[in-house]
Motif scaffolding. Structure first.
Motif, PDB file in Angstrom:
ATOM      1  N   SER A   1       1.019  -1.118  -0.165  1.00  0.00           N
ATOM      2  CA  SER A   1      -0.140  -0.114  -0.161  1.00  0.00           C
ATOM      3  C   SER A   1       0.845   1.163   0.064  1.00  0.00           C
ATOM      4  N   ASN A   2       1.861   1.236   0.858  1.00  0.00           N
ATOM      5  CA  ASN A   2       2.896   2.322   0.899  1.00  0.00           C
ATOM      6  C   ASN A   2       3.482   2.545  -0.499  1.00  0.00           C
ATOM      7  N   ASN A   3       3.939   1.631  -0.991  1.00  0.00           N
ATOM      8  CA  ASN A   3       4.641   1.568  -2.469  1.00  0.00           C
ATOM      9  C   ASN A   3       3.643   2.136  -3.495  1.00  0.00           C
ATOM     10  N   ILE A   4       2.365   1.860  -3.492  1.00  0.00           N
ATOM     11  CA  ILE A   4       1.168   2.644  -4.236  1.00  0.00           C
ATOM     12  C   ILE A   4       1.311   3.918  -3.925  1.00  0.00           C
ATOM     13  N   GLU A   5       1.228   4.281  -2.728  1.00  0.00           N
ATOM     14  CA  GLU A   5       0.865   5.427  -2.353  1.00  0.00           C
ATOM     15  C   GLU A   5       2.175   6.534  -2.920  1.00  0.00           C
ATOM     16  N   LEU A   6       3.271   5.911  -2.587  1.00  0.00           N
ATOM     17  CA  LEU A   6       4.488   6.649  -3.141  1.00  0.00           C
ATOM     18  C   LEU A   6       4.525   6.886  -4.679  1.00  0.00           C
ATOM     19  N   ALA A   7       4.032   5.699  -5.433  1.00  0.00           N
ATOM     20  CA  ALA A   7       4.205   5.904  -6.617  1.00  0.00           C
ATOM     21  C   ALA A   7       3.106   6.790  -7.429  1.00  0.00           C
ATOM     22  N   VAL A   8       1.900   6.825  -6.777  1.00  0.00           N
ATOM     23  CA  VAL A   8       0.855   7.659  -7.206  1.00  0.00           C
ATOM     24  C   VAL A   8       1.242   9.185  -6.973  1.00  0.00           C
ATOM     25  N   GLU A   9       1.808   9.343  -5.808  1.00  0.00           N
ATOM     26  CA  GLU A   9       2.569  10.761  -5.428  1.00  0.00           C
ATOM     27  C   GLU A   9       3.331  11.177  -6.727  1.00  0.00           C
ATOM     28  N   LYS A  10       4.168  10.100  -6.924  1.00  0.00           N
ATOM     29  CA  LYS A  10       5.449  10.394  -8.105  1.00  0.00           C
ATOM     30  C   LYS A  10       4.663  10.770  -9.471  1.00  0.00           C
ATOM     31  N   ALA A  11       3.794   9.901  -9.875  1.00  0.00           N
ATOM     32  CA  ALA A  11       3.101   9.800 -10.989  1.00  0.00           C
ATOM     33  C   ALA A  11       2.304  11.371 -10.720  1.00  0.00           C
ATOM     34  N   SER A  12       1.708  11.642 -10.005  1.00  0.00           N
ATOM     35  CA  SER A  12       0.924  12.701  -9.844  1.00  0.00           C
ATOM     36  C   SER A  12       1.700  14.281 -10.326  1.00  0.00           C
ATOM     37  N   LYS A  13       2.876  14.121  -9.541  1.00  0.00           N
ATOM     38  CA  LYS A  13       4.010  15.205  -9.673  1.00  0.00           C
ATOM     39  C   LYS A  13       4.434  15.495 -11.152  1.00  0.00           C
ATOM     40  N   ILE A  14       4.580  14.226 -11.848  1.00  0.00           N
ATOM     41  CA  ILE A  14       4.960  14.528 -13.205  1.00  0.00           C
ATOM     42  C   ILE A  14       3.893  14.959 -13.888  1.00  0.00           C
ATOM     43  N   ILE A  15       2.975  14.547 -13.820  1.00  0.00           N
ATOM     44  CA  ILE A  15       1.468  14.802 -14.703  1.00  0.00           C
ATOM     45  C   ILE A  15       1.148  16.282 -14.417  1.00  0.00           C
ATOM     46  N   PHE A  16       1.339  16.786 -13.201  1.00  0.00           N
ATOM     47  CA  PHE A  16       1.057  18.176 -12.850  1.00  0.00           C
ATOM     48  C   PHE A  16       2.091  19.289 -13.626  1.00  0.00           C
ATOM     49  N   ALA A  17       3.589  18.734 -13.496  1.00  0.00           N
ATOM     50  CA  ALA A  17       4.375  19.471 -13.980  1.00  0.00           C
ATOM     51  C   ALA A  17       4.353  19.380 -15.504  1.00  0.00           C
ATOM     52  N   LEU A  18       3.647  18.471 -16.323  1.00  0.00           N
ATOM     53  CA  LEU A  18       3.452  18.538 -17.675  1.00  0.00           C
ATOM     54  C   LEU A  18       2.168  19.449 -17.869  1.00  0.00           C
ATOM     55  N   LYS A  19       1.214  19.384 -16.967  1.00  0.00           N
ATOM     56  CA  LYS A  19       0.027  20.154 -17.216  1.00  0.00           C
ATOM     57  C   LYS A  19       0.573  21.607 -17.128  1.00  0.00           C
ATOM     58  N   THR A  20       1.554  21.921 -16.297  1.00  0.00           N
ATOM     59  CA  THR A  20       1.737  23.476 -16.156  1.00  0.00           C
ATOM     60  C   THR A  20       2.457  23.653 -17.129  1.00  0.00           C
ATOM     61  N   TYR A  21       3.319  22.968 -17.643  1.00  0.00           N
ATOM     62  CA  TYR A  21       4.107  23.143 -18.761  1.00  0.00           C
ATOM     63  C   TYR A  21       3.741  23.401 -20.162  1.00  0.00           C
ATOM     64  N   ALA A  22       2.434  22.557 -20.205  1.00  0.00           N
ATOM     65  CA  ALA A  22       1.857  22.416 -21.418  1.00  0.00           C
ATOM     66  C   ALA A  22       0.611  23.513 -21.700  1.00  0.00           C
ATOM     67  N   TYR A  23       0.766  24.299 -20.505  1.00  0.00           N
ATOM     68  CA  TYR A  23      -0.324  25.550 -20.513  1.00  0.00           C
ATOM     69  C   TYR A  23       0.083  26.591 -21.289  1.00  0.00           C
ATOM     70  N   PHE A  24      -0.563  26.828 -22.512  1.00  0.00           N
ATOM     71  CA  PHE A  24      -0.083  27.990 -23.435  1.00  0.00           C
ATOM     72  C   PHE A  24      -1.081  29.162 -23.196  1.00  0.00           C
ATOM     73  N   ASP A  25      -0.415  29.935 -22.909  1.00  0.00           N
ATOM     74  CA  ASP A  25      -1.265  31.224 -22.927  1.00  0.00           C
ATOM     75  C   ASP A  25      -0.897  32.277 -24.230  1.00  0.00           C
ATOM     76  N   HIS A  26      -1.683  31.942 -25.163  1.00  0.00           N
ATOM     77  CA  HIS A  26      -1.450  32.768 -26.279  1.00  0.00           C
ATOM     78  C   HIS A  26      -1.638  34.223 -26.460  1.00  0.00           C
ATOM     79  N   LYS A  27      -2.547  34.544 -25.447  1.00  0.00           N
ATOM     80  CA  LYS A  27      -2.612  36.357 -25.465  1.00  0.00           C
ATOM     81  C   LYS A  27      -1.288  36.615 -24.570  1.00  0.00           C
ATOM     82  N   GLY A  28      -0.531  35.897 -24.142  1.00  0.00           N
ATOM     83  CA  GLY A  28       0.816  36.454 -23.578  1.00  0.00           C
ATOM     84  C   GLY A  28       0.546  37.183 -22.342  1.00  0.00           C
ATOM     85  N   THR A  29      -0.622  36.783 -21.530  1.00  0.00           N
ATOM     86  CA  THR A  29      -0.886  37.594 -20.392  1.00  0.00           C
ATOM     87  C   THR A  29       0.052  37.454 -19.260  1.00  0.00           C
ATOM     88  N   VAL A  30       0.217  38.443 -18.628  1.00  0.00           N
ATOM     89  CA  VAL A  30       1.395  38.711 -17.418  1.00  0.00           C
ATOM     90  C   VAL A  30       0.634  38.341 -16.234  1.00  0.00           C
TER      91      VAL A  30
END
Lengths: 816, 131
Positions: A638-667
């Protein structure tokens, strides 16, 4: 020497196609005839050798046959000898088989038998005086008649059988009607070879003797006789004989079916021809003597004329060859009569010592070869005729073809020549170019090129004139076009910027796949493990606990609790600990210490086991531990699963943030450290492979910026840094406030930037990476983004230490 | 000490290693000795120890993307020293070239993809083990 085109083509046609083919054909013909001749001569030799061998066999066989036939006659002669000698020793024992003979004396004084009583004729020469004794002898010798008759009638080769007495009496079957006239009055037996050759001096052994050929006094023509002496004690009573005519020898004995149309003939030991078949007569230019027209009575032996003696032939060449055959060792010679070639084989007939000669015309042997040779010559001639016809046709074809061909090539060239002359006179563009309609690709290409050249020339002149006329207009047009191109360039630049971003993203995604799949793997495996572990623990735990003393139960639960206290060890530490545990268990002499030690480590038990000694000495400890392990692993997994889920979410969060395109160039208000950390997460898998990461972040104020664009800056700078270190080295990140700026330092321990390109690295399209890895826009984009934020970028570089510094002004939202 | 054959798992993620060990030992029990290593360097330490103890290396299961040496390079080196051992790769992401290279040069038996199913893992191991 210059020649018209069609003549050149005609010549080349002839020399390139006709002559080589002709040469080859002639060579083939020569080869054909050569081989044919060679094979013919080889085969002739072979056939000749074979013929010689066969001839030897055949002749020996035939000689044996003839010898046998002659021997049969000799045997008959012996019968006569026996019977007649008996008669003379017992003259009173006689018979008259055909009744009483009637004797008379002819006008010439010859005593003879008048009546043909079915027996033989009887003749007494007038030389002998007829007394009662002679009369009685004539009468009593009638006893001989049955045998004489039998010999003649039963033997087709024999024409007559007879007895001649010393006193010139002749008894001969078949009956001669006019015997007195036939023989004449005073025959003396001793004068004839058929008598004297068997007399005591010439034939002391009293054997049957064969005479040479002689003319028969009895009127049967030319013949030989087998004669035997008839003795009464030592007194020669007479000689008996059996006559075989030469004609019979030729027809009945020598009529052999010989191969190659060969012929056999008989020659006596001294070279006299005994019997000669018709064919050989022609070769030797002799006419065999068979029948004879008697004009006179014969009173002595008439032998064959000297010309029949081969050793005395007029042709000395023949004599020499025959002598060679008679005296030489070889029984076979090559025999030549005039120009004709023969094979001559001799066999000696034992009973007569006659030589049986076989004459074979060599041409007859070679007949099959001659036929083949003729056939091959016919074929050859046919081929020559066909070749001549073919070459005549081919030649005519070539002449026609070359004329057409020459015309085909020459005509368009001539036309072209005319047109080129016309072009120089008329360059202003009114010249129409006629089609050449050539089927030759090169000529066609020539026409095309010419047409192109003329058109170009015309265009050139036209545009020259036009350019001259509308230069000003042109300039204006060009300016317009240039401004349009500039616009295109701008669009292209934007597209390039986007593509650089996508390229960096693509590289990231591959690495991120791994980063996501790894926790997913852990999750799946752990879920699996939980399921299986649950079965063991639930079913086995209660029964096991029942059997366990209370203190050991407590001990077991304490052990489980300790195992559950998560305390991560490295695999290296784990291994070390396992060894210690196993060693400890071994000193307690616990069974299967190794397996127990491994299980303890696997369940995460990482402390000393001394307090559990009693428990481990329980004989059921292996099963107890197994159940304990099943319980513990529920939590561990269970601990392993928890750690793994945390790790995966972290990466997905990073990807989501990175992939956020603000075409309007809002500051927006942004924490630079956070912004940097997101990008870092994405690069984690590349960094962990061998890069030591040192972070040194100060507490800096938030700034207003476009975080999406700044991501681009960090991506490019981190990417370059990792690339420069070839994924091994030290990466230092520092965020500080310096005056009115937040400064980000990115330092790598890579190879550094060579001094000669230091001034160029911010140029667009400048890159040190291999073709296809980057388009050289990265740093150009970085600088543009930084400048858009009113910041600046600087760098220092030496091998092993390169630092990029990004200065971003601390501003308020409305100031940007 | 009994001489069991060894299954060696190499991955920079400890939880992967632990999960693997649990799956394998559940299935094969004490038929094998299971060894874990967080990096190829550590794996070599284990391999050297095994040689000293004269134990047979039966199977190596390695990740591809790891700090330092990559999985294919590691497996090629292992293949040179332990040609009879079965080589498996277990990875979340590996370049096709690396897999091909490992197949040719390291006699790679199978490349398993993360997240894997226990069946795949057991099948891969069993298909190459005679018993």
């Amino acid at each position: 020497m210059k020649k018209p085109l069609n003549k050149l083509i005609y010549r080349s046609y002839l020399s390139s196609s006709l002559i080589p083919v002709l040469t080859v054909e002639v060579l083939l013909l020569v080869l054909y005839f050569g081989i044919s001749t060679f094979i013919t001569s080889k085969t002739m030799n072979l056939l000749l050798e074979e013929a010689k061998e066969n001839l030897g066999e055949i002749s020996s066989r035939e000689a044996q046959k003839i010898d046998q036939e002659l021997h049969e006659i000799s045997t008959l002669a012996r019968y006569m000898q026996n019977e007649q000698q008996y008669f003379f020793t017992n003259p009173d024992v006689y018979i008259l088989p055909n009744g009483e003979p009637e004797f008379a004396v002819a006008a010439n004084g010859v005593f003879y038998k008048k009546n043909n009583n079915g027996g033989s004729s009887l003749y007494y020469s007038s030389r002998t005086r007829i007394t009662a004794k002679e009369h009685e002898k004539a009468r009593r010798t009638e006893t001989f008649d049955p045998l004489l008759k039998n010999i003649v009638t039963h033997n087709p080769k024999v024409v007559a059988a007879y007895f001649n007495s010393y006193d010139n009496m002749n008894r001969l079957y078949p009956f001669i009607p006019e015997v007195a006239n036939q023989y004449g009055e005073h025959i003396r037996m001793e004068d004839f070879n058929f008598y004297y050759e068997a007399d005591a001096s010439r034939n002391p052994t009293r054997q049957p003797v064969w005479t040479d050929a002689y003319l028969d006094p009895a009127g049967n023509g030319w013949m030989v006789s087998c004669i035997v002496p008839i003795y009464n004690g030592n007194f020669l009573e007479g000689v008996s004989g059996i006559d075989v005519t030469i004609a019979n020898i030729i027809d009945k004995i020598l009529k052999l079916d010989l191969p190659w149309q060969g012929n056999a003939f008989l020659v006596s030991n001294d070279g006299m021809i005994i019997a000669l078949p018709e064919k050989v007569e022609n070769y030797l230019n002799l006419k065999e003597l068979k029948s004879h027209v008697y004009h006179t009575h014969l009173t002595t032996t008439v032998p064959k004329p000297e010309e029949f003696n081969l050793l005395k032939n007029n042709d000395s060449a023949i004599v020499a060859q025959i002598r060679q055959l008679f005296t030489g060792k070889s029984s076979l010679i090559n025999f030549q009569i005039q120009e004709q070639e023969f094979l001559l084989q001799q066999e000696i007939i034992p009973s007569t010592q006659w030589r049986l000669l076989f004459l074979v015309d060599k041409d007859a042997i070679f007949i099959p070869i001659y036929q083949l040779k003729t056939l091959s010559i016919h074929i050859g001639i046919l081929v020559i005729i066909l070749m001549i016809l073919f070459y005549l046709a081919f030649f005519l074809y070539l002449v026609r073809k070359s004329a057409t061909f020459a015309e085909k090539i020459a005509e368009p060239i001539v036309k072209l020549t005319e047109m080129t002359s016309a072009v120089s006179d008329n360059i202003n563009g009114t010249l129409a170019i006629k089609s050449l309609n050539s089927q030759v690709i090169e000529v066609d290409q020539l026409e095309h090129n010419f047409r192109l050249m003329v058109t170009r020339l015309q265009d050139l002149f036209k545009s020259l004139r036009e350019a001259h006329d509308t230069l000003e207009h042109k300039v204006q047009e060009r300016t317009e076009a240039l401004s349009k191109a500039l616009e295109h360039l701008k669009t292209a630049q934007e597209e390039l910027v986007q593509s650089e971003k996508m390229a960096a993203l693509g590289q990231l995604v591959a690495g991120i796949a791994h980063e996501i799949n790894t926790p997913l793997g852990v999750i799946r495996a752990s879920i699996d493990n939980i399921k299986r572990g649950l079965n063991t623990s639930i079913y086995q735990l209660p029964s096991m606990l029942k059997m366990l003393p209370e203190n050991q139960q407590n001990s077991l639960f304490t052990l489980i609790e300790q195992a559950m206290q998560v305390k991560k060890l490295s695999t290296r530490e784990e291994r070390q600990l396992r060894k210690t545990l196993i060693a400890q268990l071994q000193t307690w002499e616990v069974a299967d210490a190794e397996q127990l030690g491994s299980t303890l480590i696997n369940m995460g038990f990482h402390v000393a086991i001394e307090p559990y000694k009693e428990l481990f000495l329980n004989t059921n400890i292996a099963n107890l531990l197994k159940v304990a392990h099943s319980l513990v692993r529920q939590q561990n997994n269970s601990n392993n699963i928890e750690l793994a889920v945390e790790k995966a979410s972290k990466i997905i969060f990073a990807l989501k943030t990175y992939a956020y395109f603000d075409h309007k160039g809002t500051v927006v208000e942004t924490d630079i450290v956070n912004n940097l950390e997101i990008v870092l997460t994405l690069y984690y898998n590349q960094l962990k492979q061998g890069i030591e990461l040192i972070k040194n972040y100060d507490n800096v104020p938030h700034i207003f910026c476009n975080p999406d664009e700044l991501n681009q800056v960090w991506v490019n700078l981190l990417h370059n840094a990792i690339h420069a270190m070839a994924t091994k080295g030290r990466l230092e990140l520092e965020v500080k406030q310096e005056g009115n700026y937040v400064v980000v330092y990115i330092t790598d321990s890579g190879h550094g930037i060579p001094p000669e390109i230091k001034t160029r690295i911010f140029e667009p399209f400048f890159t040190t990476k291999p073709l296809g890895e980057g388009n050289g826009l990265g740093l150009d984009i970085v600088r543009k983004i930084v400048e858009k934020h009113y910041g600046r970028i600087e760098f220092t570089s030496q091998p092993g230490r390169t630092t990029f510094m990004v200065f971003l002004p601390i501003t308020k939202g409305d100031e940007v | 000490m009994t001489k069991k054959s060894v299954i060696l798992c190499v991955d920079d993620e400890v939880s992967i290693l632990v999960s693997l060990r649990e799956q394998l030992s559940d299935y094969f029990g004490d038929q094998y000795q299971y060894e874990l290593a967080e990096s190829p360097e550590e794996a070599w330490e284990v391999l050297n120890e095994l040689q000293l103890e004269d134990k047979e290396l039966a199977i190596v299961i390695s990740d591809w993307l790891m700090p330092g040496t990559k999985g294919d390079e590691f497996l090629i080196a292992v293949n040179q020293k332990f040609p009879q051992a079965l080589k498996l790769m277990l990875t979340g992401q590996a370049s096709e070239e690396a897999v091909k290279r490992a197949q040719i040069e390291a006699n790679l038996h199978t490349c398993l993809r993360k997240p894997w199913r226990i069946k795949e893992l057991i099948n891969a191991v069993e298909s190459a083990i005679p018993n």
